[in-house]
Design a protein around this motif. Structure first.
Motif, PDB file in Angstrom:
ATOM      1  N   PRO A 213       0.798  -1.235   0.000  1.00  0.00           N
ATOM      2  CA  PRO A 213       0.000   0.000   0.000  1.00  0.00           C
ATOM      3  C   PRO A 213       0.829   1.283   0.000  1.00  0.00           C
ATOM      4  N   TYR A 214       2.118   1.193   0.359  1.00  0.00           N
ATOM      5  CA  TYR A 214       2.961   2.394   0.404  1.00  0.00           C
ATOM      6  C   TYR A 214       3.997   2.434  -0.714  1.00  0.00           C
ATOM      7  N   ALA A 215       3.941   1.487  -1.640  1.00  0.00           N
ATOM      8  CA  ALA A 215       4.937   1.453  -2.711  1.00  0.00           C
ATOM      9  C   ALA A 215       4.857   2.691  -3.597  1.00  0.00           C
ATOM     10  N   THR A 216       3.646   3.082  -3.979  1.00  0.00           N
ATOM     11  CA  THR A 216       3.494   4.256  -4.846  1.00  0.00           C
ATOM     12  C   THR A 216       4.007   5.510  -4.153  1.00  0.00           C
ATOM     13  N   LEU A 217       3.735   5.635  -2.857  1.00  0.00           N
ATOM     14  CA  LEU A 217       4.234   6.786  -2.102  1.00  0.00           C
ATOM     15  C   LEU A 217       5.758   6.791  -2.073  1.00  0.00           C
ATOM     16  N   LEU A 218       6.359   5.634  -1.820  1.00  0.00           N
ATOM     17  CA  LEU A 218       7.819   5.561  -1.785  1.00  0.00           C
ATOM     18  C   LEU A 218       8.415   5.941  -3.134  1.00  0.00           C
ATOM     19  N   LYS A 219       7.796   5.483  -4.212  1.00  0.00           N
ATOM     20  CA  LYS A 219       8.295   5.823  -5.545  1.00  0.00           C
ATOM     21  C   LYS A 219       8.185   7.325  -5.804  1.00  0.00           C
ATOM     22  N   LYS A 220       7.111   7.940  -5.311  1.00  0.00           N
ATOM     23  CA  LYS A 220       6.968   9.383  -5.514  1.00  0.00           C
ATOM     24  C   LYS A 220       7.974  10.149  -4.661  1.00  0.00           C
ATOM     25  N   LEU A 221       8.246   9.659  -3.462  1.00  0.00           N
ATOM     26  CA  LEU A 221       9.288  10.272  -2.640  1.00  0.00           C
ATOM     27  C   LEU A 221      10.647  10.166  -3.326  1.00  0.00           C
ATOM     28  N   SER A 222      10.882   9.045  -3.980  1.00  0.00           N
ATOM     29  CA  SER A 222      12.140   8.863  -4.696  1.00  0.00           C
ATOM     30  C   SER A 222      12.263   9.866  -5.843  1.00  0.00           C
ATOM     31  N   ARG A 223      11.153  10.091  -6.562  1.00  0.00           N
ATOM     32  CA  ARG A 223      11.172  11.100  -7.636  1.00  0.00           C
ATOM     33  C   ARG A 223      11.374  12.498  -7.056  1.00  0.00           C
ATOM     34  N   LEU A 224      10.804  12.727  -5.878  1.00  0.00           N
ATOM     35  CA  LEU A 224      10.994  14.018  -5.215  1.00  0.00           C
ATOM     36  C   LEU A 224      12.463  14.234  -4.873  1.00  0.00           C
ATOM     37  N   GLN A 225      13.121  13.187  -4.397  1.00  0.00           N
ATOM     38  CA  GLN A 225      14.546  13.296  -4.087  1.00  0.00           C
ATOM     39  C   GLN A 225      15.357  13.711  -5.316  1.00  0.00           C
TER      40      GLN A 225
END
Length: 340
Positions: A213-225
């Motif tokens: 359930p948090y994979a998409t959020l983690l991927k977006k955080l990675s793009r933010l980085q």
């Protein structure tokens, strides 16, 4: 032209997650028990009389401040923000004035809100492009998870001391199984035991785990980085995975993240070591886990949130999956603070 937030991290947060509204909720709940016909009016009167009174910070306040600070790195000349925070509340606009006033008093750069006058805010998450929803309301969080709207967590009470949390850097810690990754590996452990789990993960180390359930959020955080300044010594965002896994189950985690193209700064494979002490050292602004077994001690030290299992999950049969201590449940009528 509509605002494009596809590259912006959008966090929806309930008023009770942002501020400590337990006193107002207690007034509503007490009136509901003793004088249900006038409970709403009692709550309304209290909120009107205390419109200018300060509120203590809720569990998510340090996270919100750290998130909003990231917008200092926006490109000169405008463009979409890196982070957007939306306050979403079941309060009516009138009873929500106290929340608005406290947002202004703290000079939080929050410009978007949804005050729904007793209705669930979940139906509006898509309209606001929310990537992460933080609440103290169990039913709302469950609806989000079951509907696959976005990542969601039920926040625990604020830690005993949040003054030790770092400034100038956003720190987030995630559990692995049933949070970042799906629950299939954890189900092997629950059904067949540790030895079978370790053998399964070692055998499948080159098979990426399905998204949780948090994979998409983690991927977006990675793009933010990728949009932020980075050096060997410092990054404005620091991400850690804190998991009970240990070798030989560790390589599948790292290889799955590599397959996703996701970079995390730190990973802790604990193999039975208490997560709380590692989290105390890492000092995250928020820690997400699916089990109260780990959250009970962690929440006293760092801001923490429980990630619900989907309603149909076999993990709901586990004792760790059903405890909701410190969380609030929905009310049938107009909200006090507990209904966000």
């Amino acid at each position: 032209m509509a605002l494009d937030l596809s590259d912006t991290l959008v966090v929806g947060i309930s008023a009770t997650a942002l501020f400590d509204l337990r006193e107002a909720d207690a007034i509503f709940q007490d009136a509901k028990r003793n004088d249900p016909k006038n409970a709403l009016e009692s709550y309304r009167q209290h909120m009107l009389e205390s419109e200018d009174a300060p509120l203590a910070d809720g569990t998510a306040m340090p996270l919100v401040k750290a998130l909003l600070d990231l917008n200092q790195y926006c490109s000169p000349g405008g463009g979409e923000p890196l982070v957007e925070v939306v306050v979403m509340s079941r309060n009516s606009p009138e009873t929500g004035i106290r929340v608005f006033n406290n947002i202004r008093q703290r000079q939080l750069a929050v410009s978007r809100h949804a005050f729904t006058g007793g209705e669930s805010v979940v139906d509006y998450l898509k309209a606001y492009d929310v990537d992460l929803f933080l609440t103290t309301n169990v039913q709302d969080a469950q609806r989000v998870i079951d509907g696959h709207h976005c990542a969601a967590a039920v926040l625990k009470q604020p830690p005993n001391d949040s003054n030790h949390l770092p400034e100038g850097q956003l720190r987030i810690a995630f559990d692995g199984d049933a949070v970042i990754f799906d629950e299939s590996s954890e189900l092997v452990y629950k059904a067949e035991g540790l030895d079978s789990f370790l053998a399964n993960e070692d055998r499948k180390q080159d098979v990426p785990m399905p998204a949780g359930p948090y994979a998409t959020l983690l991927k977006k955080l990675s793009r933010l980085q990728d949009r932020l300044p980075f050096s060997v010594d410092y990054s404005p965002v620091r991400i850690a995975i804190v998991t009970a896994r240990n070798a030989p189950a560790e390589l599948r985690v790292i290889k799955t993240l590599r397959h996703w193209g996701v970079y995390v700064d730190e990973v802790f494979f604990l193999g039975g070591i208490d997560k709380a002490q590692v989290l105390k050292a890492f000092r995250p602004h928020i820690f997400f886990d699916d089990q109260d077994l780990h959250l009970e001690r962690a929440a006293a030290l760092v801001p923490s949130g429980r990630v619900p299992y989907s309603s149909g999950s076999a993990l709901n049969q586990s004792p760790e999956g059903v405890s909701v201590e410190g969380e609030t449940h929905d009310n049938d009528s107009e909200p006090g603070a507990s209904a966000c």
